[in-house]
Design an enzyme around this catalytic site. Structure first.
Site, PDB file in Angstrom:
ATOM      1  N   TYR A 219      -8.934 -12.592  -6.207  1.00 38.01           N
ATOM      2  CA  TYR A 219      -7.872 -12.742  -7.201  1.00 38.01           C
ATOM      3  C   TYR A 219      -7.811 -14.169  -7.721  1.00 38.01           C
ATOM      4  CZ  TYR A 219      -6.154  -8.076  -6.140  1.00 38.01           C
ATOM      5  OH  TYR A 219      -6.051  -6.722  -5.995  1.00 38.01           O
TER       6      TYR A 219
ATOM      7  N   ARG B 234       0.858  -1.180   0.000  1.00 36.25           N
ATOM      8  CA  ARG B 234       0.000   0.000   0.000  1.00 36.25           C
ATOM      9  C   ARG B 234       0.898   1.235   0.000  1.00 36.25           C
ATOM     10  NH1 ARG B 234      -1.948  -3.717   3.814  1.00 36.25           N
ATOM     11  NH2 ARG B 234      -4.071  -4.491   3.413  1.00 36.25           N
TER      12      ARG B 234
ATOM     13  N   ARG C 147      -0.475  -1.894  -6.599  1.00 33.52           N
ATOM     14  CA  ARG C 147      -0.663  -3.001  -5.646  1.00 33.52           C
ATOM     15  C   ARG C 147      -1.615  -4.042  -6.240  1.00 33.52           C
ATOM     16  NH1 ARG C 147      -1.260  -5.003  -0.323  1.00 33.52           N
ATOM     17  NH2 ARG C 147      -3.423  -5.346   0.316  1.00 33.52           N
TER      18      ARG C 147
ATOM     19  N   HIS D 287      -2.701   3.175  -6.538  1.00 31.72           N
ATOM     20  CA  HIS D 287      -3.105   1.964  -5.813  1.00 31.72           C
ATOM     21  C   HIS D 287      -3.249   0.773  -6.753  1.00 31.72           C
ATOM     22  CE1 HIS D 287      -4.704  -0.182  -2.355  1.00 31.72           C
ATOM     23  NE2 HIS D 287      -5.679  -0.649  -3.127  1.00 31.72           N
TER      24      HIS D 287
ATOM     25  N   HIS E  99      -3.384  -9.431   4.353  1.00 30.41           N
ATOM     26  CA  HIS E  99      -4.805  -9.467   4.679  1.00 30.41           C
ATOM     27  C   HIS E  99      -5.084 -10.505   5.756  1.00 30.41           C
ATOM     28  CE1 HIS E  99      -6.965  -6.735   2.041  1.00 30.41           C
ATOM     29  NE2 HIS E  99      -6.136  -7.051   1.069  1.00 30.41           N
TER      30      HIS E  99
END
Length: 395
Positions: free
Chosen positions: A350, A206, A317, A314, A341
């Site tokens: 994903y 991030r 990422r 962003h 996460h």
């Protein structure tokens, strides 16, 4: 004990001068209370008293006086009393509350807010041009506030936020850069920011994590960066250095070898020798602000030049997460750890996207196979032309 003739066993009802009926009943403390509204018909008032009596018998009754606090006041106190909220989250909640919630519902007592009112509020937001994504965020904040009023403070009996689908948002699909585009974008950056592009993308970092890296967090021999803190921008206060966004955010990430030469060059040219020296800073040595970065590096022009107009920082990422999820043998837990996460939800997105892409490849191969099978072989065509095939026999 039987009641006197003409008298109710619980509470009483009287007809007002307006012709409507008022219901009153004694609370557990013996004090008489009135229903929050009058009723057009006496049976409606009787039904209300029956429901109140049943709630008291089950221990579910809530004193209406407790729910008379205005949403505006309760929500502001709710934000102030939330433990462990990051400063940026506090700012976002207060902005959302002041912009989208309190102008419409702020003066309403908690016990007067019902589901139709919430549905109308959301419809009004969308009619005024508020995006579905922003409306969903506002709805989730309102729901969380009122859930605390139900479960913790017992100010209201049920949460009126029960609008199906109102909490769902469908953000536009974000672009994913190819590997050549990643390196081309880095080359188009000012020299001191090229490594930032590679580390952010290939490290799945991030913005706040990348600009908070210090010399002691970079291990060039091992090819890793350690994420242990992050910067948060807060208006009126400045940059605040704190822990990562979640517990899983504290992690060590391995970088591909192709990114290390540029990072090594950057560490030698732009990073102080002290272990606490920040890795990515501006020309003056000050920490970077996200709001100033696009103008500083002419970001819109750079991303347009590589064929990715509209790309956000962003999205780097997002690109890194996508590349990581495509790695052979990468498990759900591996992807979660790299992304930082706690929840598998994002990693599953994903993986699902890659399964869809893989299925698309399989479908394309299947079409090619079917097309090839439909074509007659050259040998068969030649035989027909010479008169050896079925057509010649028929003649």
């Amino acid at each position: 004990m039987a009641n006197q003739e003409g008298h109710r066993r619980f509470g009483n009802i009287r007809k007002r001068e307006s012709g409507r009926y008022q219901a009153r009943y004694p609370g557990p403390d013996g004090r008489m209370r009135s229903a929050p509204q009058t009723f057009a018909r006496k049976p409606e008032a009787e039904k209300y008293l029956s429901l109140v009596e049943a709630q008291m018998m089950r221990g579910e009754w809530i004193d209406p006086e407790r729910g008379k606090i205005r949403l505006r006041d309760y929500a502001e106190r709710w934000i102030a009393e939330r433990p462990n909220l990051r400063p940026r989250t506090v700012h976002l909640y207060r902005w959302t509350l002041g912009r989208h919630i309190t102008p419409h519902l702020g003066d309403m007592p908690l016990n007067r807010i019902d589901t139709p009112m919430v549905r109308e509020w959301r419809s009004r937001l969308l009619a005024e041009g508020v995006s579905v994504t922003m409306a969903a965020k506002a709805y989730r904040l309102l729901r969380a506030v009122l859930m605390t009023a139900v479960k913790e403070d017992e100010l209201i009996r049920v949460n009126p936020c029960r609008v199906v689908g109102a909490d769902q948002e469908k953000p536009a699909e974000r672009p994913v850069l190819t590997v050549p585009q990643i390196f081309e974008l880095a080359e188009r950056m000012p020299e001191r920011f090229r490594a930032l592009i590679l580390v952010t993308t290939f490290g799945c970092l991030r913005w706040g994590e990348a600009v908070a890296l210090q010399r002691c967090d970079v291990d060039l021999s091992a090819g890793t960066v350690r994420v242990r803190q992050a910067f948060v921008e807060h208006r009126g206060t400045g940059l605040i250095l704190g822990p990562p966004k979640s517990r899983a955010g504290a992690r060590t990430v391995a970088l591909p070898k192709a990114a290390l030469p540029l990072l090594k060059q950057h560490m030698g040219s732009h990073v102080g020798e002290a272990s606490e020296a920040f890795v990515f800073t501006g020309e003056s040595g000050r920490n970077l602000w996200r709001g100033n970065f696009n103008k500083l590096v002419k970001w819109p022009e750079a991303v347009a030049a590589i064929g990715a107009a509209g790309l956000h920082f962003h999205d780097l990422r997002h690109t890194g997460n996508t590349l990581a999820s495509r790695a052979p043998g990468a498990s759900l837990r591996d992807i979660m750890a790299r992304m930082g996460h706690d929840s598998p939800r994002a990693a599953l997105i994903y993986q699902h996207a890659n399964r869809e892409a893989d299925q698309g490849i399989a479908d394309a191969i299947d079409k090619a196979v079917k097309a090839a099978r439909r074509k007659p072989s050259k040998r068969k065509v030649k035989r027909v032309a010479e008169g050896d095939g079925p057509a010649a026999e028929a003649s």
